[in-house]
Design a protein around this motif. Structure first.
Motif, short mmCIF file in Angstrom:
data_model
loop_
_atom_site.label_atom_id
_atom_site.label_comp_id
_atom_site.label_asym_id
_atom_site.label_seq_id
_atom_site.Cartn_x
_atom_site.Cartn_y
_atom_site.Cartn_z
N UNK A 108 13.27 -66.84 -6.03
CA UNK A 108 13.32 -66.75 -4.57
C UNK A 108 14.42 -65.73 -4.28
N UNK A 109 14.49 -65.21 -3.06
CA UNK A 109 15.59 -64.28 -2.78
C UNK A 109 16.94 -64.90 -3.12
N UNK A 110 17.72 -64.19 -3.94
CA UNK A 110 19.04 -64.68 -4.37
C UNK A 110 19.05 -65.27 -5.76
N UNK A 111 17.88 -65.55 -6.34
CA UNK A 111 17.80 -66.24 -7.63
C UNK A 111 16.72 -65.60 -8.50
N UNK A 112 17.07 -65.35 -9.77
CA UNK A 112 16.13 -64.71 -10.70
C UNK A 112 16.20 -65.40 -12.07
N UNK A 113 15.19 -65.09 -12.90
CA UNK A 113 15.08 -65.66 -14.24
C UNK A 113 14.84 -64.51 -15.21
N UNK A 114 15.64 -64.46 -16.28
CA UNK A 114 15.49 -63.41 -17.28
C UNK A 114 15.45 -64.06 -18.66
N UNK A 115 14.49 -63.62 -19.48
CA UNK A 115 14.34 -64.19 -20.83
C UNK A 115 14.57 -63.15 -21.92
N UNK A 116 15.12 -61.98 -21.59
CA UNK A 116 15.36 -60.95 -22.60
C UNK A 116 16.81 -60.99 -23.08
N UNK A 117 17.05 -60.38 -24.23
CA UNK A 117 18.41 -60.32 -24.78
C UNK A 117 19.31 -59.41 -23.96
N UNK A 118 18.73 -58.53 -23.13
CA UNK A 118 19.52 -57.60 -22.33
C UNK A 118 20.57 -58.33 -21.50
N UNK A 119 20.21 -59.45 -20.94
CA UNK A 119 21.15 -60.16 -20.08
C UNK A 119 22.31 -60.75 -20.90
#
Length: 195
Positions: A108-119
């Motif tokens: 949602x605006x303001x919140x994200x999900x990342x599953x890569x090693x980059x983060x």
């Protein structure tokens, strides 16, 4: 008391960006007293991360060493949780959307999900998103399953906010989420009622 930024999107009756609060009578011990941030919810099912169950037996520095991510020790760390019973070896970072990479999914605006090693590399180097939590595993529901569980009185929901999702005191998250609804846990019943 300062107010936390809140996110929520309940388009078409869906609860992405909300927290699911396990009712005291939760029959599944894997979800007893948990708070789950729903990252996706549609007619195809739902996916979320438990945000109040600290990961036992693995520290952030150890994970970075296993993944051969430098620098170790890192310049910055984030809290780690057991995100749910599905794919316990798979990692997800639920984070503020001030940082994204290819493959980041807006929740949602303001919140994200990342599953890569980059983060993880960005966080270890001292950068990355302002706030985040690393979850190993996730909670998943097939089409209609979550709706049935809510009807059976297994879950309450409340819009997610920064304090509940990213707060460090996970021992208070369940109580704090109920307090946001102005609900006294002692008065909750596990029995579902229909009018």
């Amino acid at each position: 008391m300062a107010t936390s930024k809140s996110w929520a999107s309940a388009g078409a009756g869906y609860l992405a960006g909300h927290l699911l609060i396990a009712m005291p009578g939760m029959q599944d011990p894997r979800f007893d007293h948990t708070v789950v941030c729903l990252c996706a919810h549609s007619s195809e099912g739902a996916m979320g991360l438990i945000v109040n169950r600290p990961l036992a037996g693995l520290a952030f520095d150890d994970l970075l060493r296993q993944l051969e991510i430098e620098p170790t020790p890192p310049q910055r760390r984030i809290r780690m949780v057991s995100g749910g019973p599905v794919e316990g070896g798979r990692g997800f970072v639920l984070h503020s959307d001030d940082w994204t990479a290819e493959g980041s999914m807006p929740v949602v605006p303001g919140l994200a999900l990342t599953a890569s090693l980059d983060i993880l590399k960005a966080i270890a180097a001292g950068g990355g998103p302002k706030a985040g939590v690393l979850a190993l595993g996730y909670a998943g529901w097939s089409p209609g399953q979550l709706e049935e569980e809510i009807q059976r009185n297994s879950w309450l929901s409340v819009p997610a906010d920064e304090g509940l999702v990213f707060g460090d005191d996970t021992t208070r998250t369940w109580d704090a989420a109920l307090a946001k609804l102005r609900v006294d846990p002692a008065l909750l019943s596990a029995a579902a009622g229909h009018a």
